[in-house]
Design a protein around this motif. Structure first.
Motif, mmCIF file in Angstrom:
data_model
loop_
_atom_site.group_PDB
_atom_site.id
_atom_site.type_symbol
_atom_site.label_atom_id
_atom_site.label_comp_id
_atom_site.label_asym_id
_atom_site.label_seq_id
_atom_site.Cartn_x
_atom_site.Cartn_y
_atom_site.Cartn_z
ATOM 1 N N UNK A 472 40.784 49.893 36.840
ATOM 2 C CA UNK A 472 41.685 48.739 36.933
ATOM 3 C C UNK A 472 41.234 47.750 38.002
ATOM 4 N N UNK A 473 40.984 48.155 39.255
ATOM 5 C CA UNK A 473 40.529 47.165 40.242
ATOM 6 C C UNK A 473 39.184 46.534 39.868
ATOM 7 N N UNK A 474 38.298 47.295 39.224
ATOM 8 C CA UNK A 474 37.022 46.715 38.790
ATOM 9 C C UNK A 474 37.242 45.638 37.737
ATOM 10 N N UNK A 475 38.169 45.900 36.807
ATOM 11 C CA UNK A 475 38.474 44.924 35.766
ATOM 12 C C UNK A 475 39.058 43.655 36.389
ATOM 13 N N UNK A 476 39.937 43.813 37.347
ATOM 14 C CA UNK A 476 40.538 42.660 38.031
ATOM 15 C C UNK A 476 39.476 41.849 38.767
ATOM 16 N N UNK A 477 38.543 42.509 39.443
ATOM 17 C CA UNK A 477 37.479 41.797 40.173
ATOM 18 C C UNK A 477 36.578 41.016 39.232
ATOM 19 N N UNK A 478 36.249 41.610 38.082
ATOM 20 C CA UNK A 478 35.434 40.885 37.090
ATOM 21 C C UNK A 478 36.150 39.626 36.621
ATOM 22 N N UNK A 479 37.455 39.755 36.399
ATOM 23 C CA UNK A 479 38.249 38.634 35.933
ATOM 24 C C UNK A 479 38.284 37.511 36.978
ATOM 25 N N UNK A 480 38.477 37.889 38.214
ATOM 26 C CA UNK A 480 38.504 36.879 39.278
ATOM 27 C C UNK A 480 37.152 36.182 39.415
ATOM 28 N N UNK A 481 36.068 36.927 39.288
ATOM 29 C CA UNK A 481 34.730 36.342 39.383
ATOM 30 C C UNK A 481 34.475 35.354 38.250
ATOM 31 N N UNK A 482 34.960 35.678 37.061
ATOM 32 C CA UNK A 482 34.808 34.766 35.923
ATOM 33 C C UNK A 482 35.526 33.446 36.184
ATOM 34 N N UNK A 484 36.071 32.005 38.937
ATOM 35 C CA UNK A 484 35.387 31.218 39.968
ATOM 36 C C UNK A 484 34.199 30.447 39.381
ATOM 37 N N UNK A 485 33.438 31.086 38.502
ATOM 38 C CA UNK A 485 32.172 30.476 38.072
ATOM 39 C C UNK A 485 32.256 29.633 36.794
ATOM 40 N N UNK A 486 33.376 29.657 36.081
ATOM 41 C CA UNK A 486 33.434 28.893 34.833
ATOM 42 C C UNK A 486 33.571 27.403 35.123
ATOM 43 N N UNK A 487 33.226 26.589 34.120
ATOM 44 C CA UNK A 487 33.326 25.130 34.206
ATOM 45 C C UNK A 487 34.804 24.752 34.092
ATOM 46 N N UNK A 488 35.390 24.331 35.198
ATOM 47 C CA UNK A 488 36.835 24.091 35.237
ATOM 48 C C UNK A 488 37.272 22.969 34.294
ATOM 49 N N UNK A 489 36.464 21.902 34.219
ATOM 50 C CA UNK A 489 36.839 20.771 33.370
ATOM 51 C C UNK A 489 36.828 21.173 31.896
ATOM 52 N N UNK A 518 34.948 28.684 26.165
ATOM 53 C CA UNK A 518 34.928 28.014 27.478
ATOM 54 C C UNK A 518 35.508 28.933 28.563
ATOM 55 N N UNK A 519 35.609 30.231 28.251
ATOM 56 C CA UNK A 519 36.007 31.271 29.202
ATOM 57 C C UNK A 519 37.498 31.248 29.555
#
Length: 542
Positions: A472-482, A484-489, A518-519
């Motif tokens: 569960x914490x690993x899944x949450x960390x992956x989600x948070x990292x995604x 951060x790096x996706x194209x917000x616009x 678009x993530x």
């Protein structure tokens, strides 16, 4: 001494107890020709592969092709589930069936407060396109049939699947599988709904229309009686309420402009196979015949494939016991055999340890081997509908059809299935049946081996599947990292496209596919739709 004459004592005839099926259909001691004297063979049975399909939807059935052995699986994160899928494929599974965790089913991301402690517990956690890529890593989506048990978020999960297939260079027109996409049974028996019924139906018909044009080999709905049966319905109620849901979906599709002869062949059904062996065989035969008549007579279908009730079966999870769990292997084998004799198109056999935990690799392999023994050793698949002509089977098939048709009449009188659900009629009928069955167990009128009879005192430890708490914490960390790096616009614009489509009535599927590419996450897309559609509040049934 005078001789006495003994008067012969008339032997007392043994008392024959009454018997009935789980649907409370009385069972006679013996059946014979008189029980079928009004049967019209051509009209009510006919040949396999011909209307009304009582004897099966294909003329050769399993002589031509065995049913799909589709073992339902999903646990923890995408990598863990991917390993299980590859294992099952290596052991002879012919189709994948994806179980999603509860947050994914109800449109919450793994870092949502409502997801805490539930991530990956009853299925795989899927938040984004990256998770879906990991789930099917190394699996050719053009060559495997995939079933996804998902309803409220079906448009999102199918969009993720399509997006991953496109990334891998697959042809959308070659994708083959099923998405459950059956929201009505969620309001009735299961509870993983999000949106109100009208909006839930809108998403279903959008998915119908999109797949009709773009993913023509995909089964766009699996109309499910399984969960109603698990909630306590009888076999008759399972048939009646499942077909009533089917009628509602066909009506909605026609109102949206779809041709019944074009979308009808992409409808599929999902039934339970429960304890009463012969009643279950008859149930499947009755359901096929009823649906053929409904599609022809009620909706004017002309395409034979639109009249065929094709179905997946799962053995009854509610029949599994925590006491003496190895006995569940026997239960599952009997139920699987009934499904095959009833003419199922695909089958999942439950693992013996599922009353205790998610299945281990060992128990999942035994469940799969159960199907393989039936397929390759029993001889049952060598002829079509081998129980046809049995006085009892045909009588029971007729009686189930008669009683289920009466239920359909009651639903129509209420104003259709949506009204019946809103009024709590369907839920109440199922609750009453569940209560009656439990009473029969408590009073030992019905026997559950190892539970209310033939108990043992010793306790045997069974190795259980345990979900790694670090997932569960690993899944949450992956989600948070995604995030951060996706194209917000691009991400924001894509979500706005989903909202606009939801508001203006255009098909949401193309916009959701664009959003997942678009993530955008499952929870973000579900929340966007919540903003437009609102959320369903369950009616209290007393």
């Amino acid at each position: 001494m005078a001789a006495t004459t003994e008067v012969p004592v008339e032997k007392k005839k043994p008392s024959i107890p009454d018997a009935k099926t789980t649907s409370n259909i009385p069972i006679k001691l013996v059946y014979g020709p008189a029980d079928l004297e009004s049967q019209n063979y051509d009209a009510e049975l006919g040949q396999p592969g011909q209307f009304p399909y009582t004897r099966g939807v294909q003329p050769t059935m399993y002589r031509g092709r065995l049913w799909t052995m589709r073992q339902y699986a999903g646990m923890g994160d995408a990598e863990a589930s991917n390993q299980r899928y590859k294992y099952l494929l290596s052991q002879g599974t012919s189709g994948l069936s994806v179980a999603f965790d509860l947050p994914t089913q109800i449109g919450y991301d793994s870092d949502n407060q409502f997801a805490l402690g539930e991530v990956g517990k009853v299925g795989v956690a899927i938040d984004s396109i990256e998770d879906m890529e990991r789930l099917f890593n190394g699996i050719d989506l053009e060559k495997v049939s995939t079933s996804m048990t998902i309803n409220s978020t079906a448009t999102i999960l199918l969009s993720l699947y399509i997006a991953v297939a496109k990334r891998n260079g697959a042809d959308m027109k070659k994708l083959c599988g099923t998405v459950q996409n059956d929201i009505l049974k969620e309001y009735i028996a299961r509870g993983t709904y999000i949106y109100p019924p009208k909006q839930g139906m809108r998403l279903i018909t959008d998915l119908f229309a999109f797949c009709n044009d773009n993913v023509p080999e995909w089964n766009t709905i699996s109309i499910s009686g399984y969960h109603m049966r698990e909630a306590g319905s009888t076999a008759v109620q399972e048939v009646a309420f499942t077909l009533a849901d089917g009628i509602t979906y066909v009506e909605a599709a026609r109102k949206s402009g779809l041709d019944v002869d074009k979308f009808g062949p992409r409808l599929s059904f999902f039934f339970s196979c429960d304890r009463n062996f012969l009643e279950e065989v008859a149930k499947f035969r009755a359901a096929r015949r009823m649906w053929a008549k409904i599609m022809r007579d009620r909706f004017g279908a002309k395409n034979p494939k639109a009249m065929m009730l094709r179905f997946h079966t799962q053995t009854a999870g509610s029949s599994l016991t925590a006491q003496q769990p190895e006995v569940n292997i026997v239960r599952t084998a009997i139920q699987a055999l009934a499904a095959v004799l009833g003419g199922t198109q695909s089958l999942h056999t439950n693992s013996f340890d599922e009353a205790l935990a998610l299945p281990t690799e060992n128990s999942a392999r035994i469940a799969l081997r159960t199907q393989q023994v039936i397929a390759y050793e029993s001889g049952v698949p060598q002829t079509v509908d081998p129980l046809a002509g049995s006085y009892y089977i045909e009588s029971l098939t007729n009686e189930i059809e008669t009683r289920a048709t009466e239920y359909l009449g009651k639903v129509d009188a209420i104003g259709g299935m949506l009204k019946a659900i809103e009024k709590g009629y369907v839920q109440q009928e199922i609750q009453n049946s569940a209560y009656e069955f439990q009473q029969s167990i408590d009073h030992k009128e019905a026997v559950l081996v190892g539970v209310n009879k033939f108990q043992v005192d010793e306790h045997k430890e069974i190795p259980l599947q345990v979900i790694d708490p670090s997932l569960e914490p690993k899944q949450v960390e992956r989600l948070k990292a995604l995030r951060v790096r996706r194209d917000k616009a691009a991400w924001y614009s894509a979500l706005q496209g989903v909202e606009d489509a939801a508001r203006n009535g255009s098909n949401v599927m193309p916009q959701i596919i664009n959003a997942v590419e678009k993530y955008a996450t499952v929870g973000e897309i579900a929340d966007t739709l919540r903003k437009v559609f609102g959320e369903y509040k369950e009616a209290v049934v007393i």
